[in-house]
Scaffold this motif. Structure first.
Motif, mmCIF file in Angstrom:
data_model
loop_
_atom_site.group_PDB
_atom_site.id
_atom_site.type_symbol
_atom_site.label_atom_id
_atom_site.label_comp_id
_atom_site.label_asym_id
_atom_site.label_seq_id
_atom_site.Cartn_x
_atom_site.Cartn_y
_atom_site.Cartn_z
ATOM 1 N N MET A 77 0.849 -1.189 0.000
ATOM 2 C CA MET A 77 0.000 0.000 0.000
ATOM 3 C C MET A 77 0.887 1.242 0.000
ATOM 4 O O MET A 77 1.869 1.300 0.740
ATOM 5 N N GLU A 78 0.536 2.224 -0.811
ATOM 6 C CA GLU A 78 1.332 3.448 -0.882
ATOM 7 C C GLU A 78 0.909 4.461 0.173
ATOM 8 O O GLU A 78 1.747 5.159 0.747
ATOM 9 N N ASN A 79 -0.388 4.556 0.421
ATOM 10 C CA ASN A 79 -0.908 5.572 1.330
ATOM 11 C C ASN A 79 -1.493 4.934 2.581
ATOM 12 O O ASN A 79 -1.875 3.757 2.584
ATOM 13 N N SER A 80 -1.580 5.715 3.636
ATOM 14 C CA SER A 80 -2.156 5.219 4.879
ATOM 15 C C SER A 80 -3.631 4.901 4.674
ATOM 16 O O SER A 80 -4.338 5.622 3.963
ATOM 17 N N PRO A 81 -4.124 3.825 5.267
ATOM 18 C CA PRO A 81 -5.535 3.462 5.110
ATOM 19 C C PRO A 81 -6.444 4.455 5.829
ATOM 20 O O PRO A 81 -6.003 5.221 6.689
ATOM 21 N N PHE A 82 -7.714 4.417 5.487
ATOM 22 C CA PHE A 82 -8.686 5.338 6.072
ATOM 23 C C PHE A 82 -8.714 5.185 7.591
ATOM 24 O O PHE A 82 -8.770 4.079 8.117
ATOM 25 N N GLY A 83 -8.669 6.313 8.293
ATOM 26 C CA GLY A 83 -8.702 6.307 9.746
ATOM 27 C C GLY A 83 -7.338 6.228 10.397
ATOM 28 O O GLY A 83 -7.223 6.375 11.613
ATOM 29 N N PHE A 84 -6.298 5.995 9.606
ATOM 30 C CA PHE A 84 -4.933 5.918 10.125
ATOM 31 C C PHE A 84 -4.159 7.159 9.689
ATOM 32 O O PHE A 84 -4.435 7.748 8.645
#
Length: 293
Positions: A46-53
């Motif tokens: 994953m390149e970007n932080s997941p939702f809520g993180f």
């Protein structure tokens, strides 16, 4: 007689040279294996932080920074996730999302490999985990910190919890019982066979690289030091013999729980039994939110 002595000397020199060459070859191949073992690739899914993180980083004493993702808790309990050998911060993302959904805080960080440092099969990783633990404790929403570690991350979690009572609970998945057994007995080799020689070459060189004999790395002996804090041990049915799951359970003291996942191999626990995995994990951690820190 003189000719016989000369022939004997030549044969002796030949066999000594052959033995030295063979030993050198064994050490060379072993060194190549150890180099690959301690420098695995750091792979991001994953390149970007997941939702809520949110993005964060943890600074090691050596100056390197471990990048991570943080989700603050709603119940005061945070869980430090420690992935397996050479893992990145997204390697336990399924577990991270599950815990966040149930109100737990989560810190998932890169392993030291992603910061350019050599892997150490849970040895130095336990020191990195101590720094991550201190980072979590500095967050205002956090009252208690538990650890969930997989494989080498489980070893790091056990080693840290055995030495730091501020870790209130441990979940470990598929960890080896001792590094010596992991290197020399998985799988066992016929004495003096080529595999046996390579295994002992790896053990010798690995001890040099770690700065300590591999016999000193024995998570199975650290387990009893975690009591009276609860520990949950998870192993797959197909790895239970090699990891000595029952022996590790016996070594731990109450309160303790062992789950051997039917049909599962290393790392397949939630894949083989996703509902049971979720229920057991959340029930185990929910008891912490009912305990005053």
């Amino acid at each position: 007689m003189k000719l016989s002595r000369n022939i004997f000397k030549l044969l002796l020199i030949f066999w000594i040279a052959l033995g030295a060459g063979w030993s050198g070859g064994i050490l060379y191949v072993s060194q190549q294996y150890v180099d690959r073992l301690l420098h695995p690739a750091c792979v991001y899914l994953m390149e970007n932080s997941p939702f809520g993180f949110e993005d964060c980083s943890v600074s090691l004493p050596s100056g390197e920074r471990l990048k991570g993702w943080w989700h603050p808790p709603r119940n005061g309990v945070a869980v430090l996730l420690l992935g397996g050998h050479g893992s990145s911060r997204d390697s336990l993302m399924w577990e991270a999302r599950l815990l966040a959904q149930h109100g737990f805080g989560v810190l998932s960080v890169d392993s030291r490999v992603c910061a350019g440092l050599p892997a150490t099969l849970g040895v130095r990783e336990s020191e990195d985990a101590q720094v991550a633990l201190e980072w979590i404790q500095s967050q205002p929403e956090v009252e208690q910190v538990a650890i969930l570690g997989f494989s080498a991350g489980g070893v790091a979690g056990i080693r840290l919890a055995a030495r730091n009572p501020q870790v209130v609970a441990v979940i470990t998945e598929g960890n080896y019982p001792s590094l010596k057994e992991e290197v020399l007995d998985t799988p066992p080799a016929v004495p003096f066979s080529l595999r046996w020689q390579l295994q002992h070459g790896v053990a010798f060189l690995l001890g040099i690289r770690l700065g300590m004999p591999i016999e000193a790395i024995r998570p199975i002996e650290d387990l009893e030091k975690i009591a009276p804090r609860p520990i949950l041990l998870i192993f797959g049915e197909k790895e239970a013999l090699d990891t000595r799951a029952l022996d590790q359970y016996q070594a731990a003291k109450e309160p303790k729980t062992l789950w051997i996942v039917p049909g599962a191999d290393h790392g397949q626990y939630k894949d083989k039994a996703p509902q049971e995995y979720e229920v057991l994990l959340i029930q185990f951690l929910n008891q912490l939110s009912q305990i005053q820190p």
